[in-house]
Scaffold this motif. Structure first.
Motif, PDB file in Angstrom:
ATOM      1  N   UNK A 139       0.822  -1.203   0.000  1.00 25.40           N
ATOM      2  CA  UNK A 139       0.000   0.000   0.000  1.00 25.40           C
ATOM      3  C   UNK A 139       0.862   1.262   0.000  1.00 25.40           C
ATOM      4  N   UNK A 140       1.886   1.241   0.798  1.00 30.01           N
ATOM      5  CA  UNK A 140       2.786   2.387   0.903  1.00 30.01           C
ATOM      6  C   UNK A 140       3.501   2.636  -0.427  1.00 30.01           C
ATOM      7  N   UNK A 141       4.032   1.578  -0.995  1.00 27.80           N
ATOM      8  CA  UNK A 141       4.801   1.698  -2.232  1.00 27.80           C
ATOM      9  C   UNK A 141       3.930   2.154  -3.393  1.00 27.80           C
ATOM     10  N   UNK A 142       2.707   1.633  -3.479  1.00 27.07           N
ATOM     11  CA  UNK A 142       1.809   1.959  -4.587  1.00 27.07           C
ATOM     12  C   UNK A 142       1.015   3.244  -4.359  1.00 27.07           C
ATOM     13  N   UNK A 143       1.070   3.789  -3.155  1.00 26.76           N
ATOM     14  CA  UNK A 143       0.332   5.013  -2.873  1.00 26.76           C
ATOM     15  C   UNK A 143      -1.108   4.797  -2.478  1.00 26.76           C
ATOM     16  N   UNK A 144      -1.469   3.582  -2.107  1.00 28.46           N
ATOM     17  CA  UNK A 144      -2.845   3.274  -1.720  1.00 28.46           C
ATOM     18  C   UNK A 144      -3.006   3.404  -0.208  1.00 28.46           C
ATOM     19  N   UNK A 145      -2.770   4.607   0.299  1.00 29.12           N
ATOM     20  CA  UNK A 145      -2.883   4.865   1.736  1.00 29.12           C
ATOM     21  C   UNK A 145      -3.119   6.359   1.925  1.00 29.12           C
ATOM     22  N   UNK A 146      -3.579   6.716   3.122  1.00 31.36           N
ATOM     23  CA  UNK A 146      -3.682   8.130   3.486  1.00 31.36           C
ATOM     24  C   UNK A 146      -2.493   8.524   4.360  1.00 31.36           C
ATOM     25  N   UNK A 147      -2.325   7.806   5.474  1.00 36.29           N
ATOM     26  CA  UNK A 147      -1.160   8.000   6.333  1.00 36.29           C
ATOM     27  C   UNK A 147      -0.598   6.639   6.716  1.00 36.29           C
ATOM     28  N   UNK A 148       0.691   6.607   6.993  1.00 32.34           N
ATOM     29  CA  UNK A 148       1.345   5.386   7.465  1.00 32.34           C
ATOM     30  C   UNK A 148       2.379   5.783   8.505  1.00 32.34           C
ATOM     31  N   UNK A 149       2.382   5.106   9.629  1.00 33.15           N
ATOM     32  CA  UNK A 149       3.408   5.368  10.628  1.00 33.15           C
ATOM     33  C   UNK A 149       4.663   4.609  10.237  1.00 33.15           C
ATOM     34  N   UNK A 150       5.773   5.316  10.227  1.00 34.65           N
ATOM     35  CA  UNK A 150       7.017   4.758   9.705  1.00 34.65           C
ATOM     36  C   UNK A 150       8.168   5.571  10.289  1.00 34.65           C
ATOM     37  N   UNK A 151       9.380   5.322   9.824  1.00 31.66           N
ATOM     38  CA  UNK A 151      10.507   6.149  10.235  1.00 31.66           C
ATOM     39  C   UNK A 151      11.376   6.455   9.029  1.00 31.66           C
ATOM     40  N   UNK A 152      11.936   7.646   9.018  1.00 30.20           N
ATOM     41  CA  UNK A 152      12.871   8.059   7.983  1.00 30.20           C
ATOM     42  C   UNK A 152      14.279   7.761   8.477  1.00 30.20           C
ATOM     43  N   UNK A 153      15.130   7.273   7.578  1.00 30.02           N
ATOM     44  CA  UNK A 153      16.463   6.881   8.021  1.00 30.02           C
ATOM     45  C   UNK A 153      17.509   7.838   7.480  1.00 30.02           C
ATOM     46  N   UNK A 154      18.641   7.806   8.148  1.00 27.71           N
ATOM     47  CA  UNK A 154      19.760   8.651   7.772  1.00 27.71           C
ATOM     48  C   UNK A 154      20.549   8.027   6.626  1.00 27.71           C
ATOM     49  N   UNK A 155      21.341   8.826   5.982  1.00 26.18           N
ATOM     50  CA  UNK A 155      22.158   8.348   4.877  1.00 26.18           C
ATOM     51  C   UNK A 155      23.494   7.804   5.338  1.00 26.18           C
ATOM     52  N   UNK A 156      24.407   7.592   4.404  1.00 32.07           N
ATOM     53  CA  UNK A 156      25.678   6.944   4.722  1.00 32.07           C
ATOM     54  C   UNK A 156      26.677   7.848   5.426  1.00 32.07           C
ATOM     55  N   UNK A 157      26.410   9.138   5.478  1.00 33.50           N
ATOM     56  CA  UNK A 157      27.253  10.081   6.206  1.00 33.50           C
ATOM     57  C   UNK A 157      26.346  10.958   7.056  1.00 33.50           C
ATOM     58  N   UNK A 158      26.843  11.465   8.187  1.00 35.91           N
ATOM     59  CA  UNK A 158      25.986  12.250   9.093  1.00 35.91           C
ATOM     60  C   UNK A 158      25.710  13.639   8.539  1.00 35.91           C
ATOM     61  N   UNK A 159      24.842  13.708   7.550  1.00 32.20           N
ATOM     62  CA  UNK A 159      24.548  14.946   6.851  1.00 32.20           C
ATOM     63  C   UNK A 159      23.099  14.883   6.373  1.00 32.20           C
ATOM     64  N   UNK A 160      22.296  15.947   6.578  1.00 28.31           N
ATOM     65  CA  UNK A 160      20.876  15.861   6.227  1.00 28.31           C
ATOM     66  C   UNK A 160      20.616  15.787   4.729  1.00 28.31           C
ATOM     67  N   UNK A 161      21.606  16.073   3.908  1.00 27.02           N
ATOM     68  CA  UNK A 161      21.403  15.993   2.456  1.00 27.02           C
ATOM     69  C   UNK A 161      20.827  14.648   2.051  1.00 27.02           C
ATOM     70  N   UNK A 162      21.319  13.588   2.670  1.00 27.37           N
ATOM     71  CA  UNK A 162      20.926  12.255   2.231  1.00 27.37           C
ATOM     72  C   UNK A 162      19.469  11.974   2.541  1.00 27.37           C
ATOM     73  N   UNK A 163      19.012  12.316   3.729  1.00 28.54           N
ATOM     74  CA  UNK A 163      17.600  12.120   4.046  1.00 28.54           C
ATOM     75  C   UNK A 163      16.735  12.957   3.102  1.00 28.54           C
ATOM     76  N   UNK A 164      17.163  14.182   2.823  1.00 25.30           N
ATOM     77  CA  UNK A 164      16.379  15.031   1.925  1.00 25.30           C
ATOM     78  C   UNK A 164      16.290  14.429   0.525  1.00 25.30           C
ATOM     79  N   UNK A 165      17.395  13.936   0.014  1.00 23.89           N
ATOM     80  CA  UNK A 165      17.357  13.407  -1.352  1.00 23.89           C
ATOM     81  C   UNK A 165      16.635  12.065  -1.411  1.00 23.89           C
TER      82      UNK A 165
END
Length: 575
Positions: A437-463
């Motif tokens: 559902x999440x991958x196909x967009x068949x949802x309104x909201x989903x509880x989840x977590x965003x992860x960090x990238x390979x270096x401690x820099x917010x660029x990776x999460x943003x991209x």
């Protein structure tokens, strides 16, 4: 190095004690292992389910039967990252360390960041006996470049093999920021077996890799890895790893209590006192994953429902009592979160001075939520719930059955939201259904977590999560940006950051300012709290686990590349 020197741009990640495991992280992406196995776990001895001192029993939070899928590029894969399919280097996002050579041994940038040269390890073979060469690396990166659906790292280069052990990556513009992902975020696959594989659809039932483990057995309730006797780094001391599929967090906690699970990353009762409550076990916590209510946000891409209104998203943000959430759902182990999604622990210096509230409020503001909604044309009905144009403000949050901490969080948010005139419903489903559902967009909201990238820099999460390049119309598989967020200012800022060294803070900050202004205003991911990721593991059965003084990998069984490094470091305890 990643920029000009690996040391100049990588900051030490805080060794946090606060936090509880985000089991939901097992279902997010690209760098997290959503794998687990089944079975009843065997007997109750403290030496683990199998009774075999060389067998490690792991639980990642999987509930429901597995569907076989060892395609390392698939969002619904159940395993193989790191353990079977290796990357060029391992980069530890939990501490400041040099990259660990894996299939690569050395790397270097040219001065302007348009060319990255990598030297490969000699004498490596695939688990079917075929030699590993630079052609396999080139094939893998060509596969990413030609298949946007699997290119979650945003790779945009050209790979060339100069001989069997050297690869040159060439970029049209300076690409220092791509270094960590190119070096550590891409599993290398064998060209001789993958030439006819569809990386977007095939499930790869019999994975062949260069890693320390091979697939030994698969059943819908369990799968098992066996040590690879021909591994270039030497056969690991842990000979068997068995992943369990259980009913959820409660069963995982029971497994720790009964000694039938050796490693899980998930909540247990009185998580602050595991060593006292569960003899032979200990814990380690790191705070990085940011919990969110992810929304299907874009009307233009086919999303529908009240959550497509940014005012509704902001109202939910203001309606949360995060202190209460931390107490009821996370045993007071979570920590503050910024609506900019820059970590306040290690990335505070990148938070824009223009953001009025750099940290999400700890207490609920129902009056503020009402003001936001009413300014957007919503009016409170006689039942206390807002409505607009005949549409009642009811939204449904998708959560995985058995994820007790997240279920409690959603139920608590629903109570808090009701006080602000928002009706929040909960829909539980299996991990496979939730992911689909999440991958196909068949949802309104989903509880989840965003992860960090390979270096401690917010660029990776943003991209990863805010670039329109990793979204997709509803009904088509999205990459990491499953919120389907698209903002031209964000895309332009990300493009500009791609060409800048990570250590040029002054030049980069205006672009972070632009991204954060849009992210805070649009809020396609509604911030909850930063979750501390806590593992419980069997120190009586195995030695070599990470510690606060030596956090050589991020301590989460579902963080696949990190878990693979931990598996290789462990040894059966004597006696």
């Amino acid at each position: 190095m990643f920029l000009r020197s690996a040391r100049t741009h990588r900051r030490r990640a805080r060794r946090a004690r606060q936090g509880t495991a985000l089991v939901a992280g097992a279902a997010t992406l690209a760098l997290l292992a959503a794998c687990s196995g089944g079975g009843d776990g065997g007997g109750g001895s403290s030496t683990g389910a199998s009774g075999d001192s060389a067998t490690l029993v792991a639980y990642t939070g999987q509930s429901g039967d597995y569907q076989v899928n060892f395609n390392p590029f698939s969002p619904s894969r159940i395993g193989a990252l790191g353990t079977i399919y290796e990357q060029l280097f391992f980069i530890n996002k939990a501490a400041e360390t040099e990259p660990v050579p894996l299939l690569g041994t050395e790397y270097a940038w040219n001065d302007d960041g348009t060319e990255l040269q990598v030297t490969l390890r000699e004498g490596v073979t695939w688990s079917d006996g075929e030699p590993f060469t630079a052609d396999d690396v080139v094939f893998t990166f060509d596969l990413l470049a030609s298949t946007p659906a699997i290119n979650n790292v945003g790779y945009a280069g050209t790979a060339t093999a100069t001989d069997d052990t050297h690869v040159t990556f060439t970029f049209e513009a300076p690409a220092f920021v791509q270094g960590p992902d190119v070096l550590s975020g891409v599993p290398i696959v064998p060209e001789h077996l993958w030439a006819d594989v569809d990386p977007t659809a095939d499930v790869v039932e019999n994975p062949v890799g260069t890693g320390a483990y091979v697939l030994d057995d698969f059943k819908p309730q369990a799968f098992t890895y066996a040590a690879n006797p021909e591994y270039w780094g030497g056969e690991p001391a842990v000979k068997t790893i068995r992943f369990l599929s259980l009913s959820g967090n409660t069963a995982g906690a029971d497994g720790i209590a009964n000694g039938t699970i050796d490693w899980q990353t998930g909540p247990v009762p009185d998580i602050q006192n595991v060593a006292e409550n569960f003899p032979g076990y200990d814990t380690l916590t790191a705070a990085q994953n940011q919990m969110v209510l992810a929304t299907c946000s874009s009307v233009e891409l086919g999303c529908s429902g009240p959550q497509t209104d940014p005012a509704v998203r902001h109202a939910l943000y203001l309606a949360m009592d995060r202190t209460q959430l931390n107490q009821l759902a996370f045993e007071e182990t979570a920590s503050e979160i910024s609506p900019t999604f820059a970590l306040t622990s290690t990335q505070e210096g990148t938070i824009s001075a223009d953001v009025e509230e750099p940290v999400a409020p700890e207490t609920a503001d129902p009056e503020g939520a009402a003001e936001v909604l009413e300014a957007a044309g919503w009016a409170k009905g006689s039942d206390g719930i807002y409505a607009k144009d005949g549409e009642r403000l009811t939204v449904t949050v998708e959560v995985v059955t058995g994820w007790t901490d997240y279920i409690t969080a959603v139920q608590t948010i629903a109570q808090q939201a009701k006080a602000a005139g928002i009706d929040v419903q909960t829909a539980q489903s299996s991990w496979n259904e939730w992911t689909e559902r999440r991958t196909q967009g068949n949802f309104q909201l989903a509880i989840d977590s965003l992860w960090q990238g390979p270096a401690p820099d917010p660029y990776y999460l943003y991209t990863y999560f805010f670039s329109s390049a990793t979204g997709a119309p509803v009904g088509e598989a999205a990459g990491n940006n499953y919120a389907r967020y698209a903002n031209a200012d964000v895309d332009a800022a990300l493009d500009a950051l791609k060409s800048m060294p990570l250590d040029d803070a002054e030049a980069r900050q205006p672009h972070f300012d632009a991204i954060q202004a849009a992210v805070v205003e649009d809020m396609p991911y509604i911030p909850i709290l930063t979750g501390g990721t806590t593992s419980e593991w069997n120190v009586g059965k195995f030695t070599g686990w990470p510690t606060e003084d030596d956090m050589y990998a991020f301590p989460a069984v579902w963080s696949a590349f990190d878990a693979a490094e931990i598996f290789k470091r462990l040894e059966p305890a004597e006696g």
